[in-house]
Enzyme design. Structure first.
Site, mmCIF file in Angstrom:
data_model
loop_
_atom_site.group_PDB
_atom_site.id
_atom_site.type_symbol
_atom_site.label_atom_id
_atom_site.label_comp_id
_atom_site.label_asym_id
_atom_site.label_seq_id
_atom_site.Cartn_x
_atom_site.Cartn_y
_atom_site.Cartn_z
ATOM 1 C CD GLU A 13 -3.207 -0.993 1.993
ATOM 2 O OE1 GLU A 13 -3.221 -0.084 2.832
ATOM 3 O OE2 GLU A 13 -4.117 -1.840 1.890
ATOM 4 C CD GLU A 72 -3.942 -5.764 2.690
ATOM 5 O OE1 GLU A 72 -4.887 -5.064 3.125
ATOM 6 O OE2 GLU A 72 -2.744 -5.508 2.909
#
Length: 512
Positions: A192, A316
């Site tokens: 991320e 994810e």
């Protein structure tokens, strides 16, 4: 008037019946394989995922190897999890691997600033994680620190993990109990990076990836499958920049993160239990966005990588609700309902159906965090409805994908519509055909008629997962409220297979 009314009612009945029928035409002409790595899992240093989940206190009265909880291990072995991602997540970009090696009583403590501000004692580190993977019989997927770490730190971790030769790091590894290299393959270069991993622009991250990955060396015994930190949901520009600036030859995969919220409000996501049909429908509608995301990111990747050498890694995904009342909001502990199972079955069907590009995925997360497979409370352990979906779907792992055409009725709530039925199918190495079907309609059963072109079969057996209420859950008092049952409402009608699916259900079939 009476005759007209009867005809009108007959028409309504007929139309209603027609809307409860789906058709599937299945073909036997695909060369694509559904990678087992689509069924991967995620374990972050977050809440009770590691500590109190996998890694427990020595005094806890359960079977353990070292401090690894073996009932959890055995449950995950049963569903053949193919990989486990660690140490994060956001935690990865504040994790310094040297803090987690050597004698445990000498390891430095740190504050887990991302998740609850708790003290991390680093007793679960590199060796403990890889011991866990060995017990699970699964491939480790290591996420490295780009956000707050250095190129040298990353390079030395790879050497410590994978070098099969004489060096100060390999001698240190031997002193710490593992003379041979671990031969880790899956290696995430940051996490991320658009957010908690550094708040970078895609252009800046692409440059950092090229620099960091240069020094994440391939050793003769262990070639890394490097995974770039990809887009947040619908940020298609991020994928465009990475594919253009990094290039297909310089990465094995690029990640995608997408969470299903019952609402579209991150500050009030909605409860994990006690919801009604309106919230149920909204969650399903949001989960179906995964299809659009996969298709649009894949189309961008196709521009730069028409041979599909780069994997789309959805590392994810899952349902994210408000935490359970009375629990630490930074621990992300939530219950797991039939709704979650239906989202999981639908999402795995989507991944299976895009297996030409989706080669890997990880549910968030494995134990006690978000859409967990397993929940624990001291010595107690329960399997969630989502766990049972992965058990029912495991036959798809490394099987030949079978393409299909689907005509589904709609499921409608308050004037909004979504397709009620979704499906995926495969043929395993023994020639058995496996079909997984999901009926999202909360009220109506649906008859699915499947035409199987080029597939010879004589017998069929099945399992079904359902429950009276969409918000039903397994609890530590009643751990088996939702579990798979034998399914017999199937028949052979000439060359067709007819499946009468209950409302809000998942059905897995095996054809011999």
């Amino acid at each position: 008037m009476k005759r007209s009314l009867l005809l009108l009612l007959a028409g309504i009945t007929f139309n209603s019946y027609a809307q409860k029928t789906a058709t599937v035409t299945l073909s036997n002409d695909s060369k694509d394989t559904i990678s087992r790595h689509i069924y991967g899992q995620f374990a972050e240093h977050l809440g009770r995922g590691i500590y109190g989940g996998f890694w427990v206190d020595k005094s806890l009265p359960v079977q353990k190897q070292d401090r690894i909880r073996l009932d959890v291990v055995n449950a995950l072995k049963k569903i053949k999890i193919p990989n486990l991602r660690w140490p994060g997540g956001c935690f990865a970009d504040e994790y310094h691997w040297r803090d987690g090696i050597g004698p445990r009583d000498k390891r430095p403590k740190m504050v887990n600033t991302n998740w609850g501000g708790v003290v991390e004692d680093n007793s679960f580190g590199t060796h403990e994680f890889l011991q866990l993977c060995d017990l699970l019989g699964t491939a480790p997927y290591v996420s490295a620190n780009v956000g707050s770490g250095t190129v040298e730190e990353m390079s030395k971790w790879v050497e410590y993990l994978n070098f099969d030769g004489a060096s100060p790091l390999t001698r240190e590894r031997a002193v710490n109990g593992h003379a041979k290299p671990y031969n880790v393959e899956f290696f995430g270069v940051g996490n991320e990076s658009w957010g908690c991993g550094g708040n970078m622009t895609p252009e800046y991250y692409a440059g950092e990836y090229r620099r960091y990955s240069t020094y994440a060396r391939n050793y003769p015994n262990a070639k890394l499958k490097k995974i770039a930190s990809g887009a947040n949901a619908g940020d298609y520009n991020w994928t465009e920049v990475l594919m253009k600036n990094i290039g297909a030859r310089n990465m094995w995969g690029v990640s995608l993160h997408y969470y299903t919220l019952p609402t579209n409000n991150w500050s009030k996501k909605g409860p994990a239990t006690g919801f009604g049909e309106k919230e149920y429908f909204a969650t399903l509608k949001n989960s179906l966005k995964m299809e659009e995301l996969v298709e649009k990111h894949s189309a961008i990747m196709d521009k730069y990588d028409p041979k599909k050498r780069v994997a789309l890694v959805v590392d994810e995904w899952g349902v994210w609700t408000d935490v359970e009342p009375g629990t630490n909001p930074g621990f992300l502990y939530q219950q797991n309902s039939l709704r979650d199972a239906l989202v999981a079955g639908t999402t795995l069907n989507i991944f299976n159906n895009h297996c030409d590009r989706v080669k890997m995925a990880e549910l968030a997360q494995c134990v006690n965090v978000l859409q967990a497979l397993i929940l624990t409370d001291k010595e107690k352990m329960i399997l969630t409805p989502t766990y049972h979906v992965f058990d029912m779907y495991k036959a798809h792992q490394d099987a030949q994908y079978l393409p299909f055409k689907l005509n589904s009725p709609d499921y409608e709530v308050d004037g909004e519509k979504i397709p009620a039925v979704n499906v995926s199918a495969s043929k395993d190495k023994a020639g058995k055909v496996h079909i997984t079907l999901v009926n999202l309609d909360a009220k109506n059963s649906i008859s699915v008629s499947a035409e199987l072109k080029g597939i010879v079969w004589k017998a069929v057996k099945g399992q079904v997962l359902t429950s009276p209420g969409v918000s039903d859950v397994n609890t530590f008092v009643k751990p088996s409220v939702i579990s798979p049952k034998l399914f017999s409402n199937i028949k052979k009608d000439g060359d067709k297979l007819v499946v009468n699916m209950p409302a809000k259900s998942i059905v897995a079939l095996e054809l011999n």
